[in-house]
Scaffold this active site. Structure first.
Site, PDB file in Angstrom:
ATOM      1  N   GLU A   1      -5.196   4.168   6.031  1.00  0.00           N
ATOM      2  CA  GLU A   1      -4.976   3.972   4.602  1.00  0.00           C
ATOM      3  C   GLU A   1      -5.406   5.175   3.769  1.00  0.00           C
ATOM      4  O   GLU A   1      -4.708   5.555   2.835  1.00  0.00           O
ATOM      5  CB  GLU A   1      -5.701   2.705   4.127  1.00  0.00           C
ATOM      6  CG  GLU A   1      -5.383   2.320   2.705  1.00  0.00           C
ATOM      7  CD  GLU A   1      -5.819   0.904   2.369  1.00  0.00           C
ATOM      8  OE1 GLU A   1      -6.192   0.668   1.205  1.00  0.00           O
ATOM      9  OE2 GLU A   1      -5.784   0.031   3.251  1.00  0.00           O
TER      10      GLU A   1
ATOM     11  N   SER B   1     -11.224   0.051   3.413  1.00  0.00           N
ATOM     12  CA  SER B   1     -10.469  -0.323   4.611  1.00  0.00           C
ATOM     13  C   SER B   1      -9.776   0.913   5.169  1.00  0.00           C
ATOM     14  O   SER B   1      -8.979   1.535   4.478  1.00  0.00           O
ATOM     15  CB  SER B   1      -9.432  -1.393   4.272  1.00  0.00           C
ATOM     16  OG  SER B   1     -10.066  -2.583   3.856  1.00  0.00           O
TER      17      SER B   1
ATOM     18  N   ARG C   1       0.812  -1.220   0.000  1.00  0.00           N
ATOM     19  CA  ARG C   1       0.000   0.000   0.000  1.00  0.00           C
ATOM     20  C   ARG C   1       0.846   1.271   0.000  1.00  0.00           C
ATOM     21  O   ARG C   1       0.490   2.275   0.621  1.00  0.00           O
ATOM     22  CB  ARG C   1      -0.958   0.014   1.202  1.00  0.00           C
ATOM     23  CG  ARG C   1      -1.887  -1.176   1.266  1.00  0.00           C
ATOM     24  CD  ARG C   1      -2.831  -1.257   0.077  1.00  0.00           C
ATOM     25  NE  ARG C   1      -3.594  -2.493   0.162  1.00  0.00           N
ATOM     26  CZ  ARG C   1      -3.199  -3.651  -0.364  1.00  0.00           C
ATOM     27  NH1 ARG C   1      -2.069  -3.709  -1.041  1.00  0.00           N
ATOM     28  NH2 ARG C   1      -3.933  -4.736  -0.250  1.00  0.00           N
TER      29      ARG C   1
END
Length: 379
Positions: free
Chosen positions: A371, A249, A164
């Site tokens: 995130e 998320s 990520r």
């Protein structure tokens, strides 16, 4: 006629955020370049916004220019036999692209079905799901560098992709103009039956498909299974599903040392990472395994990915949880998603996220990292 600038709440999937000082919508590559350079030369703050699925903004608005990237287009480039190479404009909706590739029998990004947002944001975050990341299909990106004002091409290796993350997320300033992907052409002459997916690399997906890990299934079948799994978790945008009013998320799965992972309860899910390829999950079960039995390198050299969802749930925060008086809450379908139950503010979302962080840190000593991009908000 009075033209009203839309609030960021109208442009983000979690529906929070105030009105920016200025909003510029760009519909093609040249307009995107011009808008970015104009904002750079003016010295004002700038926010790049694509599909708005990974942005949580303050209701105070944004003091500067929001550049809403809406450039569309998918072009086929020359590629080796049996391969398909595409150049995708930054504003192309990601799932529209996946649907296009699956419909043509091309495999390589099918497990990334249902992820909201724009294609230009995908390599910045190195999006991934169900054992697949964009990195495996990415060739490179056309990039406008903020410092030089010049356009350049950045290869996959130059993007420094990780879990990520990328050099673009870690601070290289500029904007992705287009993304080049290379996929497998399942329709080449001689191919038998329906075009097949890449090998299934995620246990939950394999179970849903009723096949062993490593199997290949018809690419359209894999897409359907992924969309069904994501929908069951509220992770596919659906006006009829209040659990999909989120930024996906909210926390990444933490990566910790192997030694630290062994201090956690035995039932805590964990996935060893290859020390030579940090984003590669190994199939070594750690539970009940002595460190000296972990091949081929010393156990201390391994890092371990943990489940953020498990940590949250076992810190006492359940699905549907909300702080008293807040309109932000945990999804009723997935602990990792913070949802807007109606009328939530950016501050409500940040307050709940901070509470989750504090509970997990107090219980397990792990600091969860958000995130989405936080605009005017801090945890």
């Amino acid at each position: 006629m009075t033209v009203t600038t839309p609030a960021l709440a109208d442009l983000t999937t979690i529906r929070v955020g105030g009105v920016p000082d200025r909003l510029v919508a760009v519909d093609d590559r040249d307009a995107l370049v011009a808008a970015v350079l104009e904002a750079r030369d003016s010295g004002e703050d700038r926010l790049l916004l694509g599909g708005g699925s990974n942005t949580v903004a303050s209701d105070d608005g944004f003091e500067g220019t929001v550049i809403h990237i809406r450039s569309r287009g998918v072009d086929r480039l020359p590629a080796p036999e049996g391969r398909v190479r595409l150049r995708v404009q930054a504003g192309e909706p990601w799932d529209d692209l996946v649907a296009l590739t699956v419909g043509n029998g091309w495999s390589g990004i099918e497990a990334l079905s249902g992820i909201p947002g724009s294609t230009g944001a995908a390599p910045v975050q190195n999006i991934g799901a169900y054992g697949q990341e964009i990195e495996s299909a990415l060739v490179g990106v056309e990039f406008l560098d903020d410092i030089t004002g010049e356009e350049e091409y950045l290869s996959r290796a130059e993007l420094g992709l990780g879990y990520r993350t990328s050099t673009l997320k870690r601070g290289r300033s500029g904007v992705v103009l287009s993304v080049d992907l290379e996929l497998t052409d399942g329709t080449v002459p001689g191919a038998l039956g329906a075009p097949l997916s890449a090998p299934v690399a995620y246990a939950q997906l394999a179970d849903a498909l009723g096949v062993p890990l490593g199997s290949r299934v018809p690419v359209a079948e894999l897409r359907r299974a992924v969309l069904a799994l994501r929908s069951s978790k509220g992770m596919v945008l659906d006006p009829a599903d209040p659990d999909s009013v989120s930024s996906g998320s909210f926390f990444t799965n933490p990566i910790v040392s192997e030694q630290f992972a062994r201090s956690l309860p035995a039932q805590a899910p964990r996935w060893p990472q290859d020390p030579l390829e940090p984003d590669t999950v190994l199939t070594i079960p750690l539970d009940g395994v002595h460190p000296m039995d972990v091949p081929p390198l010393a156990a201390a050299e391994y890092t371990v990915k943990l489940s953020a969802a498990w940590l949250i749930e076992n810190a006492g925060i359940r699905r549907g949880f909300a702080l008293p008086g807040s309109s932000a809450g945990i999804s009723s379908k997935h602990t990792l998603a913070i949802v807007n139950r109606g009328g939530a503010t950016g501050a409500d979302v940040a307050q709940l996220a901070s509470f989750i962080q504090a509970r997990v840190q107090a219980e397990f000593g792990v600091v969860l990292q958000p995130e989405p991009v936080l605009v005017g908000l801090e945890l």
